[in-house]
Design a protein around this motif. Structure first.
Motif, mmCIF file in Angstrom:
data_model
loop_
_atom_site.group_PDB
_atom_site.id
_atom_site.type_symbol
_atom_site.label_atom_id
_atom_site.label_comp_id
_atom_site.label_asym_id
_atom_site.label_seq_id
_atom_site.Cartn_x
_atom_site.Cartn_y
_atom_site.Cartn_z
ATOM 1 N N ILE A 53 0.878 -1.164 0.000
ATOM 2 C CA ILE A 53 0.000 0.000 0.000
ATOM 3 C C ILE A 53 0.917 1.216 0.000
ATOM 4 O O ILE A 53 1.590 1.508 0.988
ATOM 5 N N GLY A 77 -4.066 2.041 -1.731
ATOM 6 C CA GLY A 77 -4.796 2.339 -0.506
ATOM 7 C C GLY A 77 -6.095 3.093 -0.706
ATOM 8 O O GLY A 77 -7.146 2.677 -0.181
ATOM 9 N N GLY A 91 -3.798 -4.242 4.925
ATOM 10 C CA GLY A 91 -2.865 -3.562 4.046
ATOM 11 C C GLY A 91 -1.478 -3.493 4.657
ATOM 12 O O GLY A 91 -1.318 -3.272 5.861
ATOM 13 N N LEU A 118 1.740 -1.305 4.503
ATOM 14 C CA LEU A 118 2.247 -0.001 4.062
ATOM 15 C C LEU A 118 3.681 -0.140 3.564
ATOM 16 O O LEU A 118 4.515 -0.801 4.181
ATOM 17 N N ARG A 172 -1.530 4.730 9.103
ATOM 18 C CA ARG A 172 -2.283 3.642 9.740
ATOM 19 C C ARG A 172 -3.541 4.174 10.424
ATOM 20 O O ARG A 172 -4.621 3.584 10.299
ATOM 21 N N TYR A 211 -6.182 5.461 7.832
ATOM 22 C CA TYR A 211 -6.864 4.327 7.210
ATOM 23 C C TYR A 211 -7.796 3.636 8.204
ATOM 24 O O TYR A 211 -8.900 3.210 7.857
ATOM 25 N N ALA A 267 -4.691 -1.046 7.756
ATOM 26 C CA ALA A 267 -3.340 -1.016 7.183
ATOM 27 C C ALA A 267 -2.357 -1.121 8.342
ATOM 28 O O ALA A 267 -1.687 -0.157 8.722
#
Length: 548
Positions: free
Chosen positions: A225, A235, A253, A255, A273, A276, A283
């Motif tokens: 992502i 993302g 996800g 990152l 984080r 999201y 994530a």
């Protein structure tokens, strides 16, 4: 009762390996697991009843390392993945170029290195079918790209252009670029590519999700992502899908760790984080690509590669993140509650990753972050028991653990023994007590779990995926069928922190898949023929074969 599936067998994938013949589902959860008579009384007038008729029911598969949005984009672009020869690639590219005359760049990819001498196609071949148009076509593993002369010119790449620290420009003896860019050298061109629109990214996610559901995958970890390659950041597509009620799979996800930066990016990853999380997207992992691949000599090895004559070279690959920085980064990320997901192909990269996890454990103590290392092509025997000791999961891409032209022509000769016999040591890892998870790395290879499970059990590709008639590859590293399936269900659910999934038990989420046979009842050579008939997420059918 909402749903009853009966007439099994049912593979629960629980620790005891129990079997049943019927499952009942209500409000998205499994409420009964047993035999047909035990659930018969739960069937009401509004209950949907699926008669398995001897076909296997098992937990939904979970892919612990996949690129769903990027795979969907490949399906929308010049998709070379179904093909295998230079001639077929050029014919497909020519047809796509004619069908899309107004595209500013010709994009796509999925070619195999083994289709070209030395694994490196030339710009002149591409120019012959696209003319003076810029073209950027990554290979199937995403670690190299075939580009046209116009693309090289737009990027200002010529014989005077130095190789970047994390990549290589393929050249003629006089230094002229030939048209293949490895690893970080791809960035010289892909920074020029047009931005993929939000709507195209969302459409790609929907296509990718549908494809995963069609092969029985109900959850996955999107392994990058962030900005990488030619596809853009996946993302926002997940956020848009959540907002519109379009995301039916369970997704974690990972990152992207920018290897050209340092620890200063950690604060940004924390912010990502949290943003999201507020949007409903977990994530919670960080992806670190520690090395490249064997075939282009960028996988990080403990000892140098061999040349075509079998002599030692001065090249031992690239550690994209310096080991000292890797130790510090993993330790900080672990302390902040991130899972760390490492790409490691070569034995040095695997060791560097394990050393970093050991440093984090020494500083922070044990956590429940469930770190994992993906790919694991070459693992030194001294490092096999460290997975269990450090609590690091081994995430397998089992379809790669077979003999095929790329392995035979571009890996084995340059590894030599004993390294060639240390590849994809699933059996050794299992016997050492390591937790196994599984993934496809699609669009690198098919996301069909049965193709990978077949290879894990047989160490040969199923005939539908075979690229030649080869014997079993390192058969002592075979897994039994139940272990291979469990890695793709409960093992990946463990890695993804998706509690209540990965097994069929009372109280679990009803993420289920029905297949067309019981592969335990047939020969191992036919495992890869298994196909998905129905896929359920929380008891709702998200994919069904039209004639099922």
């Amino acid at each position: 009762m909402d749903l009853v599936l009966r007439g099994g067998p049912v593979l629960t994938c629980d620790a005891a390996g129990t079997r049943a013949s019927a499952v009942a589902v209500h409000a998205g959860r499994v409420v009964a697991v047993g035999h047909d008579d035990a659930v018969a009384g739960l069937i009401g007038q509004r209950t949907e009843v699926v008669d398995l008729d001897g076909r296997l029911l098992l937990p939904g598969f979970q892919d612990a390392h996949v690129h769903t949005v990027w795979g969907g984009l490949d399906l929308m672009r010049c998709d070379l993945a179904p093909l295998s020869t230079r001639e077929a690639y050029l014919e497909r590219i020519a047809g796509y170029a004619a069908e899309h005359p107004d595209d500013p760049w010709l994009l796509g990819g999925g070619w195999q290195m083994s289709a070209f001498p030395g694994g490196t196609p030339r710009a002149s071949e591409l120019d012959a079918v696209v003319g003076d148009r810029p073209a950027f076509l990554p290979n199937r593993d995403g670690h190299g790209a075939w580009v046209s002369s116009r693309a090289l010119a737009l990027a200002g790449i010529d014989r005077t252009t130095p190789d970047p620290p994390d990549g290589r420009i393929e050249r003629d003896p006089d230094g002229t670029p030939t048209g293949t860019l490895h690893e970080g050298a791809m960035t010289l061109v892909n920074r020029l590519l047009p931005v993929t629109s939000d709507e195209d990214m969302l459409r790609a996610l929907q296509l990718g999700q549908e494809y995963l559901h069609s092969v029985g995958v109900t959850a996955w970890q999107d392994a990058i992502i962030g900005g990488y390659g030619d596809a853009g950041d996946a993302g926002p597509a997940y956020v848009h899908a959540i907002e519109r009620g379009l995301l039916t799979g369970r997704v974690v996800g990972a990152l992207w760790w920018d290897r050209n930066r340092g620890l200063e990016q950690i604060d940004e990853l924390v912010e990502l984080r949290e943003s999201y999380r507020a949007a409903g997207f977990a994530a919670t992992s960080v992806k670190i690509m520690q090395d490249g691949i064997v075939e282009n000599g960028t996988a990080a090895m403990l000892e140098p590669y061999l040349d075509v004559a079998g002599a030692r070279t001065s090249n031992s690959g690239i550690s994209f993140v310096a080991p000292e920085l890797l130790d510090r980064a993993v330790t900080r990320l672990d302390a902040l509650g991130f899972q760390v997901h490492v790409h490691a192909i070569g034995d040095r990269a695997v060791r560097e990753a394990l050393d970093a996890f050991e440093a984090a454990l020494r500083t922070n103590g044990r956590s429940d972050n469930r770190h994992h290392i993906a790919h694991l092509q070459v693992v030194h025997p001294d490092d096999v028991p460290r997975f269990r000791e450090l609590g690091v999961t081994a995430t397998m891409q089992s379809l790669w653990a077979v003999l095929e032209p790329q392995m035979v022509d571009l890996a084995l000769p340059f590894l030599g023994e004993p390294r060639a016999s240390r590849q994809y040591p699933w059996g050794d890892l299992r016997r050492s007590g390591a937790v196994l998870a599984a993934g496809s790395d699609w669009s690198v290879s098919t996301p069909d779990p049965w193709a990978a499970i077949h290879a894990a059990v047989n160490r040969r590709a199923h005939r539908d995926h075979a690229e030649g008639d080869y014997p079993a590859f390192l058969p002592e590293q075979r897994l039994d069928l139940a272990t291979a399936i469990t890695a793709y269900t409960a093992g990946s659910a463990w890695v993804n922190h998706l509690e209540g999934t990965g097994t069929i038990r009372v109280g679990a989420r009803a993420d289920l898949v029905v297949v067309d046979r019981d592969p335990f009842a047939g020969p191992a050579e036919e495992i890869g023929s298994t196909r998905t008939l129905q896929t359920f997420v929380e008891g709702v059918c998200v994919w069904k074969e039209t004639d099922a």
